[in-house]
Structure formats: structure tokens, C-alpha cells
Design a protein around this motif. Structure first.
Motif, PDB file in Angstrom:
ATOM      1  N   UNK A 196      74.041  63.077  54.472  1.00 34.64           N
ATOM      2  CA  UNK A 196      72.777  63.616  55.348  1.00 34.64           C
ATOM      3  C   UNK A 196      71.477  62.760  54.996  1.00 34.64           C
ATOM      4  N   UNK A 197      71.133  62.481  53.757  1.00 36.55           N
ATOM      5  CA  UNK A 197      69.825  61.849  53.178  1.00 36.55           C
ATOM      6  C   UNK A 197      70.045  60.388  54.049  1.00 36.55           C
ATOM      7  N   UNK A 198      71.208  59.798  54.198  1.00 36.53           N
ATOM      8  CA  UNK A 198      71.191  58.439  54.726  1.00 36.53           C
ATOM      9  C   UNK A 198      70.947  58.303  56.096  1.00 36.53           C
ATOM     10  N   UNK A 199      71.244  59.480  56.958  1.00 35.47           N
ATOM     11  CA  UNK A 199      70.750  59.363  58.041  1.00 35.47           C
ATOM     12  C   UNK A 199      69.301  60.085  58.505  1.00 35.47           C
ATOM     13  N   UNK A 200      68.471  60.436  57.424  1.00 36.03           N
ATOM     14  CA  UNK A 200      67.215  60.957  57.414  1.00 36.03           C
ATOM     15  C   UNK A 200      67.019  62.311  57.567  1.00 36.03           C
ATOM     16  N   UNK A 201      68.273  63.047  57.065  1.00 41.83           N
ATOM     17  CA  UNK A 201      67.842  64.351  57.087  1.00 41.83           C
ATOM     18  C   UNK A 201      68.071  65.100  55.935  1.00 41.83           C
ATOM     19  N   UNK A 202      66.817  65.922  55.486  1.00 48.17           N
ATOM     20  CA  UNK A 202      66.674  66.754  54.285  1.00 48.17           C
ATOM     21  C   UNK A 202      67.623  67.810  53.980  1.00 48.17           C
ATOM     22  N   UNK A 203      68.205  67.882  52.874  1.00 51.93           N
ATOM     23  CA  UNK A 203      69.394  68.610  52.519  1.00 51.93           C
ATOM     24  C   UNK A 203      69.065  69.418  51.198  1.00 51.93           C
ATOM     25  N   UNK A 204      68.967  70.404  50.995  1.00 46.46           N
ATOM     26  CA  UNK A 204      68.821  71.104  49.862  1.00 46.46           C
ATOM     27  C   UNK A 204      69.968  71.833  49.292  1.00 46.46           C
ATOM     28  N   UNK A 205      70.563  71.345  48.284  1.00 46.29           N
ATOM     29  CA  UNK A 205      72.082  71.961  47.828  1.00 46.29           C
ATOM     30  C   UNK A 205      71.603  72.373  46.277  1.00 46.29           C
ATOM     31  N   UNK A 206      71.909  73.537  46.081  1.00 48.29           N
ATOM     32  CA  UNK A 206      71.578  74.272  44.847  1.00 48.29           C
ATOM     33  C   UNK A 206      72.880  75.164  44.371  1.00 48.29           C
ATOM     34  N   UNK A 207      73.318  75.221  43.207  1.00 49.00           N
ATOM     35  CA  UNK A 207      74.364  76.131  42.797  1.00 49.00           C
ATOM     36  C   UNK A 207      73.746  77.005  42.007  1.00 49.00           C
ATOM     37  N   UNK A 208      72.297  77.068  41.956  1.00 45.64           N
ATOM     38  CA  UNK A 208      71.749  78.298  41.180  1.00 45.64           C
ATOM     39  C   UNK A 208      71.381  79.186  42.287  1.00 45.64           C
ATOM     40  N   UNK A 209      72.092  80.449  42.134  1.00 49.58           N
ATOM     41  CA  UNK A 209      71.582  81.382  43.057  1.00 49.58           C
ATOM     42  C   UNK A 209      70.087  81.840  43.033  1.00 49.58           C
ATOM     43  N   UNK A 210      69.566  81.898  41.955  1.00 47.54           N
ATOM     44  CA  UNK A 210      68.253  82.083  41.808  1.00 47.54           C
ATOM     45  C   UNK A 210      67.422  81.316  42.578  1.00 47.54           C
ATOM     46  N   UNK A 211      67.578  79.994  42.299  1.00 49.15           N
ATOM     47  CA  UNK A 211      66.915  78.901  43.329  1.00 49.15           C
ATOM     48  C   UNK A 211      66.974  79.182  44.753  1.00 49.15           C
ATOM     49  N   UNK A 212      68.305  79.458  45.004  1.00 50.64           N
ATOM     50  CA  UNK A 212      68.670  79.622  46.520  1.00 50.64           C
ATOM     51  C   UNK A 212      67.859  80.571  47.331  1.00 50.64           C
ATOM     52  N   UNK A 213      67.592  81.709  46.379  1.00 47.57           N
ATOM     53  CA  UNK A 213      66.658  82.759  46.905  1.00 47.57           C
ATOM     54  C   UNK A 213      65.319  82.231  47.545  1.00 47.57           C
ATOM     55  N   UNK A 214      64.719  81.343  46.499  1.00 48.17           N
ATOM     56  CA  UNK A 214      63.364  80.858  46.748  1.00 48.17           C
ATOM     57  C   UNK A 214      63.674  79.644  48.035  1.00 48.17           C
ATOM     58  N   UNK A 215      64.702  79.050  47.969  1.00 50.90           N
ATOM     59  CA  UNK A 215      64.945  78.133  48.950  1.00 50.90           C
ATOM     60  C   UNK A 215      64.932  78.774  50.395  1.00 50.90           C
ATOM     61  N   UNK A 216      65.861  79.582  50.372  1.00 54.30           N
ATOM     62  CA  UNK A 216      65.927  80.730  51.806  1.00 54.30           C
ATOM     63  C   UNK A 216      64.590  80.990  52.101  1.00 54.30           C
ATOM     64  N   UNK A 217      63.753  81.273  51.508  1.00 59.30           N
ATOM     65  CA  UNK A 217      62.328  81.669  51.555  1.00 59.30           C
ATOM     66  C   UNK A 217      61.702  80.578  52.381  1.00 59.30           C
TER      67      UNK A 217
END
Length: 143
Positions: free
Chosen positions: A1-22
Motif C-alpha cells: 500500500x505504501x508503494x502506491x501512496x496509501x498510508x497504512x498503520x499496522x500494529x500488533x500492540x493492542x494498546x497502541x491500536x487503541x490510540x491509533x483507532x482514536x
């Protein structure tokens, strides 16, 4: 996705995922992956996305579970491995990777020419010195 210009956030850390969702905004989409669909933090993330009207793609095991109720877009993975009595999550991992690859392909095809052009431009910009001694892998990037 990055190679076609789309930002993607991938996190295995559920705590970080809470922040990312916000941090998700209108125009974003969340892909939530959970084998059981019952993990407390993934349900909290789904609730956060729902409260912000963020569309969700749910990837989970085949059956109704708490997570699958958050979205009409449910993609099911192999449900052959038990939660505790297995030697590994082989079929789950393969199923998830396959679904993510298919989603990428579908997205890419939505505007194939644009995405292909963007990918080539990014490859030329960031990876033009990449080579291999294997003649099968070694191709010239279109300029």
C-alpha cells in the motif's frame, strides 16, 4: 500500500491500536483482525471506530462473535484451530495473509493505471539501485 501512496498503520500492540483507532478520521477505514472476536481490547477498538463512524472490515473466525456484530463487512478465516489445543496458528496466518492480499488486489484494480504509475515512480525514486544476481528476478524498472 505504501508503494502506491496509501498510508497504512499496522500494529500488533493492542494498546497502541487503541490510540491509533482514536486518530482515525473521515475517509479512513479500519481492518480489525481477531480469531476469537472476543478480545476485550479489540472490542474497545471496534466501539471507538463505530462511535466515529469509521467503516470497518472485520476478519475473524467463521461464526458469530462479538466483534463480527460491529460491521456488515465480515471476512472469515479458517476456523480449524482451537484456541488452546493447537501446535501453531498456521491456517489462521495463511488465511489472514490471503485475505489481505486479495483486499490489496481489489483496491489496486480500482484505479489500476494510477496505482501502477505511482508504484513505478516510487520504485524509481526509492529502489532504483536494487539488483539481484538471479536473472529471473533482475528486471529493469520502466522509466
Amino acid at each position: 500500500m505504501l508503494k502506491i501512496g496509501k498510508k497504512v498503520y499496522i500494529s500488533n500492540n493492542l494498546n497502541y491500536q487503541l490510540y491509533e483507532a482514536n486518530l482515525l478520521e473521515k475517509g479512513d477505514i479500519a481492518i480489525l483482525i481477531s480469531y476469537s472476536g472476543e478480545t476485550e481490547k479489540i472490542l474497545t477498538i471496534a466501539e471507538s471506530c463505530k462511535s466515529k463512524n469509521i467503516p470497518m472490515i472485520i476478519i475473524t473466525s467463521l461464526s458469530e462473535n462479538s466483534l463480527s456484530k460491529y460491521s456488515n463487512c465480515k471476512l472469515f478465516i479458517s476456523t480449524k484451530e482451537q484456541l488452546f489445543h493447537n501446535i501453531g496458528n498456521y491456517s489462521v496466518h495463511l488465511s489472514v495473509y490471503l485475505i489481505l492480499d486479495i483486499l490489496y488486489s481489489i483496491y489496486f484494480l480500482q484505479d489500476y493505471d494510477k496505482h501502477y504509475k505511482t508504484k513505478l515512480e516510487n520504485l524509481n525514486r526509492y529502489e532504483n539501485s536494487r539488483t539481484s544476481t538471479n536473472f529471473i528476478l533482475n528486471d529493469k524498472i520502466e522509466r
